[in-house]
Enzyme design. Structure first.
Site, short mmCIF file in Angstrom:
data_model
loop_
_atom_site.label_atom_id
_atom_site.label_comp_id
_atom_site.label_asym_id
_atom_site.label_seq_id
_atom_site.Cartn_x
_atom_site.Cartn_y
_atom_site.Cartn_z
N THR A 98 -82.95 -78.37 -36.64
CA THR A 98 -81.92 -78.97 -37.48
C THR A 98 -81.55 -78.03 -38.61
O THR A 98 -80.41 -77.63 -38.76
CB THR A 98 -82.31 -80.34 -38.06
OG1 THR A 98 -82.53 -81.28 -37.01
CG2 THR A 98 -81.17 -80.89 -38.94
N TRP A 140 -90.56 -80.87 -31.87
CA TRP A 140 -89.14 -80.96 -31.50
C TRP A 140 -88.89 -80.00 -30.32
O TRP A 140 -88.42 -80.41 -29.27
CB TRP A 140 -88.27 -80.57 -32.67
CG TRP A 140 -87.92 -81.63 -33.65
CD1 TRP A 140 -86.67 -82.12 -33.90
CD2 TRP A 140 -88.79 -82.33 -34.56
NE1 TRP A 140 -86.71 -83.08 -34.91
CE2 TRP A 140 -88.00 -83.23 -35.32
CE3 TRP A 140 -90.16 -82.30 -34.80
CZ2 TRP A 140 -88.53 -84.06 -36.30
CZ3 TRP A 140 -90.69 -83.12 -35.77
CH2 TRP A 140 -89.89 -83.99 -36.50
N ASN A 181 -89.73 -85.17 -29.94
CA ASN A 181 -88.72 -85.78 -30.79
C ASN A 181 -87.41 -86.02 -30.05
O ASN A 181 -86.79 -85.07 -29.54
CB ASN A 181 -88.46 -84.88 -32.00
CG ASN A 181 -87.44 -85.48 -32.94
OD1 ASN A 181 -87.74 -86.41 -33.68
ND2 ASN A 181 -86.22 -84.95 -32.91
N GLU A 182 -87.01 -87.28 -29.96
CA GLU A 182 -85.68 -87.69 -29.52
C GLU A 182 -85.26 -87.08 -28.19
O GLU A 182 -84.12 -86.64 -28.01
CB GLU A 182 -84.66 -87.38 -30.62
CG GLU A 182 -84.93 -88.18 -31.89
CD GLU A 182 -84.01 -87.83 -33.04
OE1 GLU A 182 -83.12 -86.97 -32.85
OE2 GLU A 182 -84.18 -88.38 -34.13
N GLU A 262 -88.94 -92.38 -37.66
CA GLU A 262 -88.00 -91.57 -38.43
C GLU A 262 -86.80 -92.43 -38.74
O GLU A 262 -86.24 -93.08 -37.87
CB GLU A 262 -87.57 -90.31 -37.67
CG GLU A 262 -86.62 -89.44 -38.48
CD GLU A 262 -86.19 -88.17 -37.73
OE1 GLU A 262 -87.08 -87.54 -37.11
OE2 GLU A 262 -85.00 -87.83 -37.73
#
Length: 888
Positions: A98, A140, A181-182, A262
Site C-alpha cells: 500500500t 500481505w 491479507n484480503e 482491520e
C-alpha cells in the site's frame, strides 16, 4: 427497562431481536439504561492497530530518541494515550503492500535474518510499555522463492514458522497469525498450517482467518468451518476487514471470538467516517450489531510520506523525523474512551448495550463492560451522528458498584476531560447528558492522568541533502529512505569500494500484493522542483541501476510518477518518465556510454523548469524538454540484482545563499528572494519559545532551551520575494536564556513558475484559504485519476470559497475534472472576472481549469466560489482544487 428495549432492540443470542416497547423514544426524550451485572455477554478482547499494509510506521524509526519514546508512549503506554491492547504487524515480504514494502526476514531460501526491518523493534517497544499487549502477524505479499511463486505452499508455512522463531529470539510472544491479507484462502493449507504450528511448539499461537475485505454479510470462512470440524479446530478466531456492521449468524454460532481485524475511517480527525465508521461508533456498533469483541484499526501511525496512499490514516501523525515533530490527533483520545476504562477479559453486558434510537442508529449508541470480579463497570456512550445533546439515565443492579460514578468526555475540541462525578437521584438512578458529536464514558474505575508531551516544531525535509548511504543501523534501514518495492539493506561494498553500501537484496519479484514493477525507494519533499539528484551506483554484471527525480505518486501504482535515469552493465542508458496513471514507462532518450561490465558509476539527473538533463560519470549524455512532472521526491531503483548505492546528494541549481542574522536581537523581519529559507541559531540555558512565520502565514512555535542548536526550515515557497518574521516574547532577550539567531540560509529560485498543492493551507501569501463548511480533503487518494501529489480538496456546497494570495504576473487553476463537477465564480483582487468549469466526461486530475489574463506584477488574490450550478452536460455541482500555478 433497559435502554435497548426502549430503543426497540436488544441483543438476544447475539442477534438483534424485536423487544417489547413501552414507548418510542424521540430525539428529545431521555434514554434509560439498566446496567445489569447479571446480563450475558461475550468477552472483550481489546482495541488495537496495525503497523503494516506498506511500511506505514517506517519513518517512526528515524525519530530522535526522546520524541520517539513520547510517540510510543502515546500509542502503547497504559493510562497515557490510546493505551492500545493489540498490535498487528506485517510479516514483511519485500513487496509493496500500500505505502511501500517491508523487509522480509528471509529474502532467499535458508538465509534467515531476525533483525531485518523494524517490526521487531516496534513490537519490543510496545511490550516494554504494555507487557499484556496481544501481538499478531499477517502477510500481505511474500518473497518470490516461496513455493516457486505459489503462496499457499509448504515453503510459506515453513517461512512463517521461521518468523515465529525470530519473534521468540526477540523474547516476543505472538498471540495470533493470519493467513493472507484480503485474498482468497485455501482450507487445506490452513489445516496444514495448524499442524505445523503445533509440531513446532506454537500450540498457543492462534490462527485468525480469513482477513477478507468488506464482507458485510456472510463470512465465508464461517461457512467452511461449520461444515469442516478439522478447519473449525484449526482456526482460533475469525477476522474480517471493514465490515462496519453485523457479523453473520453463522459466524456467531461458532462460538469463536469475532474481530474486525482491520477497519477504521482512514483518518485521525474527530468523527471521520460519520456515525457508522468513526472510531467511537465503530467500536460500539461492532459489538451491538455483530458481537465483535476486538477491533484493529488501520493504521497505527502516519509515519509514511505525504502523497502516498491514504495519507493521515494513522491514529496519530509522525512523519517528519528530521524535525522531531509529531501531532497527537483526536483518534488517540477516541480510542482511549474505551481502552482506559476496560481491559481485555472484561465481559460485555448485552442488555446494557444498544442504540439510543433503533430507528436511527446515527443518534448514538452505548456499550457496557464489567470487570471479571469486584463489581467495576464502564459504559461508553457516543453521539457522533447526533444533532442534539442526549440525556441518558443509568440504573445499576446485578452486583455492580453503584457509587462514585466518574465521567470522562472527548469532543472535537477537548481530549479526555474529566467531568463532575454523577450524583445519585432520589430514585437511585444517575443521569448524564452527552453533547452531540461526543463520546462519554461513565465508569467506576479511576483513570490515571494522560500524556502531555509535545513534539518539536515541524520543519521541511533538509535541503540540500547529502547521505553516504553507509549507515542503516541494525535493521538495515537508511534514515528517511522508504522502500517502495524490494528490500534495501547495508551490505559490504563491492567493486573495490571500502565500507558498507545501500544494497538491493531481494533477488527476484515477490508474490505481490500491489507491487511496483521494479525495486525502488524514495525520500525527500514532494514540493522539490528544480534541483540536481546524484548518486554513485554499483551496477553488477547483468544488472541495472537508476536514479529517480520528481517522484510524486500513490504507491499503489506499479510505475513511479516522475523521471528516471537508468544505466545497464552493458553501458546502455535510458532517460524516461512514468505515464500519468502509473501503469507504464515512457522512454524519452537513450544511448550508450561505451563502458561495459560491472562497476561504479556516477548517475545524475538535473531539473530546471521543463528541461531535464542526464549525466553519467560527469558527462552529459542526454537532455529532454518535458513538463509532465513538475515537482517531487528523489529515489533509487534498479532491477533484482544486487545493485548498490553510495553518496546520495540533492542540491539546488545555485549555491545556497547565507544571510548573516547575528546582529538581530529579539523580534525582527527579514526579506529574501528564493524558494526556501532555513533559520539557524543557538538557544540559551533558560527554556522558552519563539515564533517564526513566512509571508503572514500562521507562525510556528520554536521551543528552545538547554543550550542546543535551533533550526527551522520553511516549506518550499513560490519562487520570488518573501518575508520571514521572527518573534520573541516580551522580556529578557537572547543573553542568558533566549535564542541567538545566527543566520538564514536561502535556496535561490530559478525564475520559473511555481506550483502550490491543494494541501498547502494558510491565510498568508502562497497558501490556500478554504472558507465554508463543505470542503473535504483527500490528502492521499488512491491515485488512479492522475491527481497532483495524490491529493484533492473538494466541495459541493454553494457559497464555499477559496482565496489564494500570490505575487506574480498570472495564475492558473488546476483541478479534478469529472462528470459530477460544476462551476465556480472567479474573482481576481475582489473583482469578478468569469467562471471556471470543472466538468469533464472522463474523471482525471491535474487538469487546467482556468487561466488568468496577464496581471500587473505584484500581489494579487484569486478567489473561487462554488456556485452550486453546472453546465448542461454535468451530473453534479462540485468543484475540486488540485493545485495553483503561479507565473513570476
Amino acid at each position: 427497562m433497559a435502554a435497548a428495549l426502549l430503543a426497540g432492540t436488544a441483543l438476544v443470542g447475539g442477534t438483534a431481536a424485536a423487544a417489547p416497547v413501552a414507548a418510542t423514544a424521540s430525539s428529545a426524550e431521555p434514554v434509560t439504561v439498566t446496567v445489569d451485572g447479571e446480563s450475558a455477554g461475550r468477552t472483550y478482547d481489546g482495541v488495537g492497530a496495525t503497523s503494516g499494509g506498506g511500511a506505514t510506521s517506517r519513518l517512526l524509526l528515524d525519530y530522535p530518541r526522546e520524541e520517539r519514546a513520547e510517540i510510543l508512549d502515546y500509542l502503547f503506554k497504559p493510562g497515557y494515550g490510546a493505551s492500545l491492547e493489540m498490535l498487528k504487524v506485517e510479516i514483511g515480504g519485500d513487496t509493496n503492500t500500500t505505502d511501500g514494502s517491508e523487509s522480509s526476514h528471509e529474502h532467499v531460501r535458508g538465509e534467515v535474518s531476525c533483525h531485518a526491518g523494524y517490526s521487531w523493534w516496534l513490537m519490543r517497544e510496545a511490550v516494554k510499555r504494555n507487557p499484556k499487549i496481544k501481538l499478531g502477524g499477517l502477510a500481505w505479499g511474500a518473497p518470490g522463492w516461496l513455493g516457486d511463486g505459489e503462496y499457499y505452499s509448504q515453503d510459506t508455512i515453513d517461512y512463517f514458522i521461521d518468523w515465529l522463531d525470530c519473534a521468540r529470539e526477540h523474547d516476543l510472544t505472538i498471540d495470533n497469525v493470519g493467513v493472507r491479507n484480503e485474498r482468497e484462502y485455501e482450507v487445506q493449507w490452513i489445516k496444514d498450517y495448524r499442524a505445523a504450528l503445533d509440531a513446532a511448539g506454537y500450540e498457543d499461537v492462534r490462527i485468525i482467518a480469513s482477513d477478507e475485505a468488506a464482507r458485510k454479510g456472510e463470512w465465508p470462512i464461517a461457512v467452511d468451518m461449520t461444515d469442516d470440524p478439522e478447519l473449525f479446530d484449526a482456526v482460533g478466531l475469525l477476522g474480517n476487514h471493514y465490515s462496519r456492521g453485523p457479523s453473520s449468524a453463522t459466524a456467531q454460532a461458532l462460538g469463536k471470538p469475532l474481530w474486525i481485524s482491520e477497519g477504521g475511517p482512514w483518518s485521525a480527525e474527530w468523527g471521520a467516517g460519520g456515525s457508522s465508521a468513526s472510531i467511537p461508533s465503530l467500536i460500539n456498533h461492532a459489538y451491538i450489531d455483530g458481537r465483535i469483541t476486538g477491533v484493529n484499526f488501520w493504521n497505527l501511525i502516519t509515519s509514511y510520506y505525504d502523497g502516498l496512499s491514504i495519507s493521515d490514516a494513522g491514529l496519530m501523525r509522525a512523519n517528519t523525523p528530521w524535525s522531531g515533530a509529531y501531532q497527537v490527533q483526536s483518534a488517540i483520545w477516541a480510542v482511549a474512551q474505551t481502552t482506559r476504562f476496560a481491559e481485555p477479559g472484561w465481559q460485555y453486558l448485552d442488555t446494557s448495550s444498544g442504540y439510543l434510537e433503533a430507528a436511527d442508529t446515527a443518534q448514538g449508541s452505548f456499550v457496557t463492560r464489567k470487570a471479571p470480579s469486584g463489581g467495576d463497570w464502564s459504559t461508553v456512550i457516543e453521539t457522533i451522528g447526533a444533532a442534539a445533546p442526549r440525556t441518558v439515565t443509568l440504573s445499576v443492579e446485578g452486583g455492580l458498584k453503584a457509587r462514585d460514578l466518574h465521567v470522562w468526555r472527548s469532543t472535537a475540541e477537548d481530549r479526555l476531560v474529566r467531568q463532575p462525578d454523577l450524583r445519585r437521584n432520589r430514585d437511585g438512578t444517575y443521569a448524564v447528558t452527552v453533547p452531540a458529536n461526543a463520546v462519554v464514558t461513565v465508569t467506576t474505575t479511576t483513570a490515571k492522568g494522560f500524556g502531555t508531551a509535545e513534539g518539536r516544531h515541524e520543519s521541511a525535509f533538509p535541503f540540500p541533502y547529502h547521505n553516504t548511504l553507509a549507515d542503516g543501523g541494525a535493521s538495515g534501514q537508511t534514515p528517511y529512505f522508504s522502500q517502495m518495492e524490494g528490500a534495501y539493506e547495508e551490505r559490504p561494498c563491492q567493486g573495490g569500494r571500502k565500507g558498507t553500501c545501500l544494497t538491493q537484496v531481494s533477488p527476484q519479484p515477490a508474490i505481490s500484493w500491489a507491487a511496483w514493477k521494479q525495486p525502488a525507494g524514495i525520500l525527500g519533499d514532494l514540493n522539490w522542483s528544480d534541483y540536481t539528484a546524484s548518486v554513485e551506483a554499483y551496477v553488477p554484471e547483468g544488472g541495472t541501476a537508476q536514479v529517480l527525480g520528481r517522484v510524486s505518486n500513490d504507491a499503489m501504482a506499479p510505475v513511479p510518477n516522475g523521471y528516471g535515469l537508468s544505466l545497464d552493465a552493458d553501458g546502455t542508458w535510458s532517460l524516461g518518465r512514468g505515464l500519468p496513471g502509473g501503469k507504464s514507462w515512457l522512454e524519452l532518450a537513450s544511448g550508450s556510454t561505451g563502458a561495459t561490465g560491472a562497476g561504479w558509476h556516477d548517475l545524475e539527473l538535473s531539473f530546471a523548469d521543463e528541461v531535464i538533463t542526464a549525466s553519467i560519470d560527469g558527462t552529459r549524455v542526454g537532455e529532454v524538454t518535458d513538463d509532465t512532472w513538475i515537482s517531487g521526491m528523489v529515489g533509487l531503483s534498479g532491477d533484482y540484482s544486487a545493485v548498490q548505492f553510495a553518496d546520495l546528494a540533492v542540491d539546488g541549481l545555485r549555491p545556497v545563499r547565507t544571510i548573516d542574522a547575528s546582529r538581530h536581537r529579539g523580534s525582527f523581519e527579514l526579506e529574501f528572494d528564493g524558494t526556501q529559507a532555513t533559520l539557524a541559531g543557538l538557544s540559551g540555558a533558560r527554556p522558552g519559545s519563539a515564533k517564526v512565520s513566512i509571508d503572514g502565514n500562521e507562525p510556528v512555535v520554536l521551543p528552545y532551551g538547554g543550550k542546543r542548536e535551533v533550526e527551522w526550515r520553511s516549506p518550499v515557497l513560490v519562487d520570488g520575494a518573501h518575508t520571514l518574521r521572527f518573534e520573541v516574547p516580551a522580556g529578557p532577550r537572547s543573553v542568558g536564556g533566549g535564542v541567538s539567531v545566527d543566520r538564514v540560509e536561502v535556496v535561490p529560485g530559478n525564475g520559473g513558475p511555481s506550483s502550490v498543492d491543494d494541501q498547502s493551507e494558510g491565510t498568508g501569501q502562497g497558501r490556500l484559504d478554504y472558507q465554508g463548511e463543505g470542503w473535504l480533503s483527500c490528502p492521499g487518494c488512491i491515485n488512479r485519476t492522475g491527481l497532483y501529489h495524490s491529493s484533492v480538496t473538494s466541495t459541493t456546497v454553494a457559497g464555499d470559497s477559496v482565496d489564494f494570495r500570490f505575487t506574480g504576473s498570472s495564475v492558473e487553476v488546476y483541478g479534478l475534472r469529472a462528470s459530477n463537477q460544476g462551476i465556480a465564480t472567479v474573482l481576481v483582487d475582489g473583482v469578478e472576472v468569469g467562471t471556471a468549469d470543472f466538468y469533464g466526461r472522463t474523471r482525471i486530475g491535474n487538469q487546467l481549469i482556468w487561466s488568468s489574463p496577464a496581471l500587473g506584477a505584484g500581489e494579487h488574490t484569486l478567489t473561487l466560489v462554488a456556485t452550486g450550478k453546472g453546465n448542461d452536460s454535468d451530473s453534479g455541482r462540485g468543484i475540486s482544487i488540485d493545485r495553483m500555478l503561479v507565473h513570476p
